[in-house]
Design a protein around this motif. Structure first.
Motif, PDB file in Angstrom:
ATOM      1  N   ALA A 178      -7.895   2.427   0.359  1.00  0.00           N
ATOM      2  CA  ALA A 178      -7.951   1.733  -0.916  1.00  0.00           C
ATOM      3  C   ALA A 178      -8.110   2.261  -2.470  1.00  0.00           C
ATOM      4  O   ALA A 178      -7.460   1.918  -3.328  1.00  0.00           O
ATOM      5  N   VAL A 179      -8.013   4.042  -2.218  1.00  0.00           N
ATOM      6  CA  VAL A 179      -7.505   4.631  -2.881  1.00  0.00           C
ATOM      7  C   VAL A 179      -6.170   4.369  -3.464  1.00  0.00           C
ATOM      8  O   VAL A 179      -6.404   4.950  -5.017  1.00  0.00           O
ATOM      9  N   HIS A 180      -5.821   4.685  -3.275  1.00  0.00           N
ATOM     10  CA  HIS A 180      -4.326   4.141  -3.268  1.00  0.00           C
ATOM     11  C   HIS A 180      -3.550   3.608  -4.014  1.00  0.00           C
ATOM     12  O   HIS A 180      -3.443   3.436  -5.703  1.00  0.00           O
ATOM     13  N   ALA A 181      -4.253   2.171  -3.396  1.00  0.00           N
ATOM     14  CA  ALA A 181      -4.675   0.928  -4.150  1.00  0.00           C
ATOM     15  C   ALA A 181      -5.204   0.800  -5.719  1.00  0.00           C
ATOM     16  O   ALA A 181      -4.428   0.533  -6.520  1.00  0.00           O
ATOM     17  N   LEU A 182      -5.946   1.705  -5.837  1.00  0.00           N
ATOM     18  CA  LEU A 182      -6.903   1.370  -7.330  1.00  0.00           C
ATOM     19  C   LEU A 182      -5.948   2.370  -8.475  1.00  0.00           C
ATOM     20  O   LEU A 182      -5.757   1.479  -9.182  1.00  0.00           O
ATOM     21  N   TYR A 183      -5.617   4.018  -7.458  1.00  0.00           N
ATOM     22  CA  TYR A 183      -4.614   4.602  -8.788  1.00  0.00           C
ATOM     23  C   TYR A 183      -3.461   3.612  -8.900  1.00  0.00           C
ATOM     24  O   TYR A 183      -2.818   3.854 -10.053  1.00  0.00           O
ATOM     25  N   GLY A 184      -2.894   2.910  -8.286  1.00  0.00           N
ATOM     26  CA  GLY A 184      -1.548   2.710  -7.991  1.00  0.00           C
ATOM     27  C   GLY A 184      -1.536   1.334  -9.042  1.00  0.00           C
ATOM     28  O   GLY A 184      -0.703   1.254  -9.833  1.00  0.00           O
ATOM     29  N   PHE A 185      -2.241   0.351  -9.049  1.00  0.00           N
ATOM     30  CA  PHE A 185      -2.373  -0.252  -9.980  1.00  0.00           C
ATOM     31  C   PHE A 185      -2.816   0.343 -11.373  1.00  0.00           C
ATOM     32  O   PHE A 185      -2.335  -0.169 -12.667  1.00  0.00           O
ATOM     33  N   TYR A 219       1.230  -1.006   0.459  1.00  0.00           N
ATOM     34  CA  TYR A 219      -0.273  -0.325   0.138  1.00  0.00           C
ATOM     35  C   TYR A 219       1.100   1.581  -0.047  1.00  0.00           C
ATOM     36  O   TYR A 219       0.616   2.260  -0.620  1.00  0.00           O
ATOM     37  N   THR A 220       2.120   1.259   0.722  1.00  0.00           N
ATOM     38  CA  THR A 220       2.907   2.304   0.482  1.00  0.00           C
ATOM     39  C   THR A 220       3.593   2.344  -0.189  1.00  0.00           C
ATOM     40  O   THR A 220       3.434   3.823  -1.426  1.00  0.00           O
ATOM     41  N   ASP A 221       3.709   1.410  -1.372  1.00  0.00           N
ATOM     42  CA  ASP A 221       4.304   1.786  -2.972  1.00  0.00           C
ATOM     43  C   ASP A 221       3.607   2.471  -3.292  1.00  0.00           C
ATOM     44  O   ASP A 221       3.796   3.297  -4.464  1.00  0.00           O
ATOM     45  N   CYS A 222       2.140   2.201  -3.527  1.00  0.00           N
ATOM     46  CA  CYS A 222       1.002   2.854  -4.138  1.00  0.00           C
ATOM     47  C   CYS A 222       0.478   3.442  -4.067  1.00  0.00           C
ATOM     48  O   CYS A 222       0.501   4.842  -4.997  1.00  0.00           O
ATOM     49  N   ARG A 223       1.063   4.547  -2.434  1.00  0.00           N
ATOM     50  CA  ARG A 223       0.458   5.945  -1.817  1.00  0.00           C
ATOM     51  C   ARG A 223       1.893   6.904  -3.016  1.00  0.00           C
ATOM     52  O   ARG A 223       1.519   8.124  -3.848  1.00  0.00           O
ATOM     53  N   ALA A 224       3.115   6.434  -3.046  1.00  0.00           N
ATOM     54  CA  ALA A 224       4.391   6.681  -3.650  1.00  0.00           C
ATOM     55  C   ALA A 224       4.139   7.372  -4.416  1.00  0.00           C
ATOM     56  O   ALA A 224       4.115   7.670  -5.913  1.00  0.00           O
ATOM     57  N   LEU A 225       3.427   5.971  -5.404  1.00  0.00           N
ATOM     58  CA  LEU A 225       3.061   6.161  -7.542  1.00  0.00           C
ATOM     59  C   LEU A 225       1.841   7.570  -6.748  1.00  0.00           C
ATOM     60  O   LEU A 225       1.916   8.381  -8.164  1.00  0.00           O
ATOM     61  N   ASN A 226       0.793   7.402  -5.881  1.00  0.00           N
ATOM     62  CA  ASN A 226      -0.212   7.686  -6.355  1.00  0.00           C
ATOM     63  C   ASN A 226       0.066   9.659  -6.451  1.00  0.00           C
ATOM     64  O   ASN A 226      -0.107  11.103  -6.622  1.00  0.00           O
ATOM     65  N   ALA A 227       1.101   9.863  -5.438  1.00  0.00           N
ATOM     66  CA  ALA A 227       1.677  11.046  -4.710  1.00  0.00           C
ATOM     67  C   ALA A 227       2.811  11.851  -6.071  1.00  0.00           C
ATOM     68  O   ALA A 227       2.820  13.038  -6.527  1.00  0.00           O
ATOM     69  N   ARG A 228       3.283  11.284  -6.843  1.00  0.00           N
ATOM     70  CA  ARG A 228       4.650  11.433  -7.500  1.00  0.00           C
ATOM     71  C   ARG A 228       4.258  11.628  -9.798  1.00  0.00           C
ATOM     72  O   ARG A 228       4.715  12.112  -9.501  1.00  0.00           O
ATOM     73  N   HIS A 229       3.011  10.716  -9.482  1.00  0.00           N
ATOM     74  CA  HIS A 229       1.986  11.042 -10.906  1.00  0.00           C
ATOM     75  C   HIS A 229       1.017  11.769 -10.960  1.00  0.00           C
ATOM     76  O   HIS A 229       0.632  12.209 -11.687  1.00  0.00           O
ATOM     77  N   GLY A 230      -0.233  11.917  -9.649  1.00  0.00           N
ATOM     78  CA  GLY A 230      -0.712  12.044  -9.681  1.00  0.00           C
ATOM     79  C   GLY A 230      -1.732  12.997  -9.134  1.00  0.00           C
ATOM     80  O   GLY A 230      -2.226  12.679  -7.853  1.00  0.00           O
ATOM     81  N   ARG A 231      -0.695  14.351  -8.886  1.00  0.00           N
ATOM     82  CA  ARG A 231      -1.228  15.614  -8.416  1.00  0.00           C
ATOM     83  C   ARG A 231      -2.762  15.687  -8.094  1.00  0.00           C
ATOM     84  O   ARG A 231      -2.625  16.003  -6.783  1.00  0.00           O
ATOM     85  N   THR A 232      -2.943  16.253  -8.512  1.00  0.00           N
ATOM     86  CA  THR A 232      -4.166  15.818  -8.221  1.00  0.00           C
ATOM     87  C   THR A 232      -5.155  15.694  -7.680  1.00  0.00           C
ATOM     88  O   THR A 232      -5.854  15.583  -6.929  1.00  0.00           O
ATOM     89  N   TYR A 233      -4.936  13.694  -8.095  1.00  0.00           N
ATOM     90  CA  TYR A 233      -5.570  12.704  -7.433  1.00  0.00           C
ATOM     91  C   TYR A 233      -5.074  12.834  -6.004  1.00  0.00           C
ATOM     92  O   TYR A 233      -6.158  12.768  -5.113  1.00  0.00           O
TER      93      TYR A 233
END
Length: 340
Positions: free
Chosen positions: A48-55, A20-34
């Motif tokens: 859960a939202v970070h997991a959906l975005y990360g995948f 989940y932490t890895d997914c959060r990092a993807l969200n923070a790096r690539h999805g600024r608005t999201y």
């Protein structure tokens, strides 16, 4: 991801916490608005939202970023095959992960866990991967209908995946069409903002019939991109696509009040910020072939502050809401008195 969010969500397994932490990092790096909007959710729902975005981001990166060059053009068969094989591996891991509740790749493990916790329909993930696979070979869309078919898997299902996490105050089936339409509106916004970048990857998402109605074809887009010049025909076509995108936002808007009040400020913030991207594109003269339009930092901050005020009010209201009285059970010998 903060330990507080993971603890609030009841995620204790060390491997899952890392996933989940890895997914959060993807969200923070690539999805600024999201990512900014996600911060307005209750802490227990953010993982859960970070997991959906990360995948989704992981799959998108396979399509667009695997290898050294830009996305595959129509003759780039070797790179296309490598990307297709990587997507197949991800699909296999996804199928196993959804069946067992635990995948090999961290993004799949987090997704499988989220899917199990919120009972998300597995078809939404397979439909998403189908659209990602089409990006490897489909480089343009004849009309809005064809584009909508693609966006069902690439965008509408994202809204449908999110809905169980957000929660609703109406039956979920009633809110689903609006959630799907909001996912489409967000993606259409990205299509307009990223016309130049997508063209470099060999793709044109704006429908061919819309472009043709304004005298635009791929060659004209390419000439404008390469020369750094604008063309009134291109600007006219982009403005027409902007109008279609704003119409999608209007269709999605009635779904916002259907969401759980404590989740509503998050989605409203995303709604406003993504809409602001359209404003930025227009303010920049539709120069999306030459540069990416950016929402001014001040406006982002003001929208985020408004969202924070709304979420604070929603949480206070939830705390003050009276606890429902337990249902009355009729006395076994005097049911008529209870009914009266």
């Amino acid at each position: 991801m903060t330990a507080r969010e993971l603890d609030a969500a009841g995620i204790t397994d060390p491997f899952l916490r890392t996933a989940y932490t890895d997914c959060r990092a993807l969200n923070a790096r690539h999805g600024r608005t999201y990512f900014l909007a996600t911060r307005l959710l209750p802490a227990d729902r953010r993982p859960a939202v970070h997991a959906l975005y990360g995948f989704a981001r992981w799959a998108d990166d396979i399509v667009d970023a695997l290898g050294d060059g830009p996305g595959p053009g129509p003759r780039d068969d070797g790179e296309t095959a490598r990307r297709a094989a990587a997507l197949d591996r991800l699909g296999d891991d996804l199928a196993q992960g959804l069946a067992s509740g635990r995948g090999t790749a961290p993004v799949v493990a987090a997704l499988a866990d989220t899917s199990s916790r919120y009972a998300i329909d597995h078809r939404h993930f397979t439909d998403f991967l189908a659209s990602m696979r089409s990006d490897l070979t489909v480089t343009e869309y004849a009309d809005q209908g064809a584009l909508r078919g693609y966006m069902h898997g690439s965008a509408a299902v994202i809204g449908l995946q999110m809905l169980p996490v957000l929660g609703t105050v109406v039956p979920r089936a009633e809110a689903a069409p609006y959630a799907a339409e909001l996912g489409v509106a967000f993606q259409m916004t990205n299509f307009l903002r990223d016309v130049g970048e997508d063209l470099d990857r060999g793709r044109v998402y704006l429908p061919q019939d819309l472009l043709a109605a304004h005298g635009v074809d791929r060659e004209l887009l390419r000439r404008c991109r390469d020369s750094g010049r604008t063309d009134r025909r291109v600007t006219s076509a982009l403005r027409a696509f902007e109008a279609l995108t704003r119409a999608a936002y209007r269709r999605a808007a009635p779904g916002l009040p259907m969401l759980d009040p404590v989740a509503r400020p998050c989605i409203r913030t995303a709604f406003v910020l993504y809409g602001a991207i359209l404003d930025a594109v227009a303010a920049d003269g539709f120069a999306v072939l030459h540069r990416r339009a950016v929402v001014p930092r001040r406006r982002r901050a003001l929208v985020a502050a408004d969202g924070l005020l709304r979420v604070t009010a929603a949480r206070l209201a939830a705390r003050r809401a009276p606890t429902p009285a337990p249902p009355r059970v009729p006395h076994p010998c005097r049911p008529w008195k209870e009914a009266a």
